[in-house]
Write an enzyme that holds these catalytic residues in place. Structure first.
Site, mmCIF file in Angstrom:
data_model
loop_
_atom_site.group_PDB
_atom_site.id
_atom_site.type_symbol
_atom_site.label_atom_id
_atom_site.label_comp_id
_atom_site.label_asym_id
_atom_site.label_seq_id
_atom_site.Cartn_x
_atom_site.Cartn_y
_atom_site.Cartn_z
ATOM 1 N N LYS A 32 -3.579 -2.125 8.502
ATOM 2 C CA LYS A 32 -2.929 -2.727 9.664
ATOM 3 C C LYS A 32 -3.944 -3.137 10.714
ATOM 4 O O LYS A 32 -3.713 -4.030 11.493
ATOM 5 C CB LYS A 32 -2.072 -1.708 10.414
ATOM 6 C CG LYS A 32 -1.078 -0.952 9.711
ATOM 7 C CD LYS A 32 -0.248 -0.216 10.795
ATOM 8 C CE LYS A 32 0.575 0.891 10.196
ATOM 9 N NZ LYS A 32 0.013 2.198 10.494
ATOM 10 N N LYS A 53 -13.933 4.962 10.744
ATOM 11 C CA LYS A 53 -13.332 4.391 11.956
ATOM 12 C C LYS A 53 -14.305 4.394 13.123
ATOM 13 O O LYS A 53 -14.242 3.522 13.984
ATOM 14 C CB LYS A 53 -12.065 5.167 12.350
ATOM 15 C CG LYS A 53 -10.837 4.750 11.585
ATOM 16 C CD LYS A 53 -9.578 5.187 12.324
ATOM 17 C CE LYS A 53 -8.314 4.714 11.644
ATOM 18 N NZ LYS A 53 -7.103 5.228 12.291
ATOM 19 N N LYS A 78 -9.431 -0.899 1.607
ATOM 20 C CA LYS A 78 -7.965 -0.832 1.501
ATOM 21 C C LYS A 78 -7.294 -1.793 2.477
ATOM 22 O O LYS A 78 -7.832 -2.106 3.542
ATOM 23 C CB LYS A 78 -7.470 0.597 1.729
ATOM 24 C CG LYS A 78 -7.633 1.109 3.133
ATOM 25 C CD LYS A 78 -6.706 2.294 3.393
ATOM 26 C CE LYS A 78 -6.647 2.512 4.897
ATOM 27 N NZ LYS A 78 -5.559 3.297 5.379
HETATM 28 P P1 AMP Z 1 -1.284 4.226 8.210
HETATM 29 O O1 AMP Z 1 -1.113 2.755 8.031
HETATM 30 O O2 AMP Z 1 -2.717 4.619 8.207
HETATM 31 O O3 AMP Z 1 -0.492 4.816 9.334
HETATM 32 O O4 AMP Z 1 -0.697 4.861 6.888
HETATM 33 C C1 AMP Z 1 0.654 5.174 6.655
HETATM 34 C C2 AMP Z 1 0.859 5.587 5.231
HETATM 35 O O5 AMP Z 1 0.608 4.465 4.362
HETATM 36 C C3 AMP Z 1 -0.092 6.694 4.761
HETATM 37 O O6 AMP Z 1 0.587 7.529 3.850
HETATM 38 C C4 AMP Z 1 -1.176 5.958 4.068
HETATM 39 O O7 AMP Z 1 -1.825 6.733 3.089
HETATM 40 C C5 AMP Z 1 -0.407 4.787 3.427
HETATM 41 N N1 AMP Z 1 -1.279 3.604 3.279
HETATM 42 C C6 AMP Z 1 -1.895 2.923 4.277
HETATM 43 N N2 AMP Z 1 -2.617 1.895 3.782
HETATM 44 C C7 AMP Z 1 -2.451 1.940 2.434
HETATM 45 C C8 AMP Z 1 -2.932 1.149 1.357
HETATM 46 N N3 AMP Z 1 -3.720 0.108 1.566
HETATM 47 N N4 AMP Z 1 -2.558 1.486 0.091
HETATM 48 C C9 AMP Z 1 -1.736 2.538 -0.123
HETATM 49 N N5 AMP Z 1 -1.246 3.324 0.838
HETATM 50 C C10 AMP Z 1 -1.590 3.046 2.103
#
Ligand code: AMP
Ligand code: TRP
Length: 334
Positions: free
Chosen positions: A205, A120, A202
């Site tokens: 968002k 990041k 990955k």
């Molecule tokens: P975040 O979007 O970083 O707030 O992630 C929220 C949850 O979604 C966390 O448990 C992440 O590990 C999961 N997550 C985010 N992006 C992915 C992805 N591309 N594949 C699987 N899990 C994800």
């Protein structure tokens, strides 16, 4: 309500999502879907981690909307506020208080190892906020405050949960038993959904282009278009090979998750057929998933959601306070 949590009979699950943008199918399969399945067996606490979101720049008005919409996505996915606690992180000051205490236990060398921070911060490592660097310590505080047994997350958060474990152990060794040691729960198939525009990274968002992800709020026809435009590998067979053909492997994985089918079955169904057919069908399957999800999503009013958050904070606050007091006692602060 939620005797599950206060009577100590069921094991505790804690997890959270940052309200930093639209949620996508990676969040759904990596996190939300697992949470829903855990509601029977565990006492569940699901947080909207707004203090995490402000580690990078956020527009205040948009952030406020995102907080509500993140809860809306929890509800649409099947999190039931009658059975699970849903709350907003900044409503409970114990999170930042414990984070401060744990900051005094964590070492710069611990945080320097965090791959997400390296990714990041990129080349501007000296110029990003201190909060972004210290964020895994706040995450440890979130988890440890609730005597959490299990933390269902996607693969990218594994290292952060490991840090929570290490900090808990270090604190317990120095100041006497205070924290339960939590465990990460990572579902293998859905652990890492990759970007549609770049299967080496990955789905995220915060990706530069919305072509990277299928947002849970994308209209079915928009999602179908994104799938048609998703990058593919050279060759034309629909075969799962994550090393040689990561793009089609990712699409196969998404298809299998959405349709509740086995990847091998899909390979058989598409033997001898091309990417075009496969993507068209995947677009259809995606729409069949998104439509009912969105119908539910739009059925909750802001007012309803604010009430749920308020009630959730009221339930979570005493639990957090008990751990914070114990921690302060063991430190000699009280
Ligand atoms: P975040 O979007 O970083 O707030 O992630 C929220 C949850 O979604 C966390 O448990 C992440 O590990 C999961 N997550 C985010 N992006 C992915 C992805 N591309 N594949 C699987 N899990 C994800
Ligand atoms: N850091 C997590 C993410 O970006 C979100 C998060 C914050 C979290 N605190 C947590 C997840 C505690 C699980 C438990 O996805």
């Amino acid at each position: 309500m939620n005797n599950n949590i206060s009577n100590g009979v069921k094991k505790i699950v804690f997890s959270g999502v940052q309200p930093s943008g639209v949620l996508h199918i990676g969040n759904y399969f990596g996190a939300l879907q697992q949470w829903v399945d855990m509601q029977d067996k565990y006492g569940c606490i699901f947080c909207v981690v707004d203090y995490h979101a402000i580690t990078v720049k956020q527009d205040p008005r948009q952030l406020n909307k995102n907080i509500i919409n993140t809860v809306r996505a929890y509800l649409a996915s099947g999190i039931n506020p009658e059975r699970s606690i849903i709350f907003q992180q900044s409503d409970i000051s114990a999170h930042t208080e414990l984070a401060w205490i744990l900051n005094c236990i964590a070492r710069i060398s611990d945080l320097n190892k965090m791959t997400q921070f390296k990714e990041k911060s990129g080349d501007s490592r000296e110029n990003v906020g201190v909060g972004l660097f210290a964020y895994p310590v706040l995450m440890a505080a979130d988890i440890l405050l609730y005597n959490t047994d299990a933390v269902p997350v996607g693969e990218d958060q594994k290292q952060h949960v490991e840090l929570s474990r290490a900090l808990a152990r270090r604190f317990n060794a120095q100041f006497g038993h205070t924290f339960k040691i939590p465990e990460a729960i990572i579902k293998k198939e859905s652990a890492r959904i990759m970007g549609l525009d770049n299967p080496a990274k990955k789905m995220s968002k915060s990706a530069a282009s919305p072509a990277n992800y299928i947002a849970l709020t994308d209209k079915p026809e928009v999602a179908a278009k994104k799938i048609m435009r998703a990058v593919t590998d050279s060759g034309k067979e629909i075969k799962f090979n994550i090393v040689k053909r990561p793009a089609i492997a990712n699409l196969l994985n998404i298809y299998a998750l959405l349709a509740g089918k086995n990847i091998k079955t899909l390979e058989r169904e598409y033997a001898g057929r091309g990417y075009g057919d496969f993507k068209k069908d995947l677009g259809k399957v995606t729409g069949e998933f998104l439509s009912p999800w969105q119908k539910k999503y739009y059925s909750f009013s802001d007012e309803e959601i604010k009430k749920i958050l308020k009630a959730g904070a009221e339930q979570a606050r005493p639990l957090a306070k008990a751990t914070l007091i114990k921690t302060k006692k063991n430190l000699g602060l009280i």
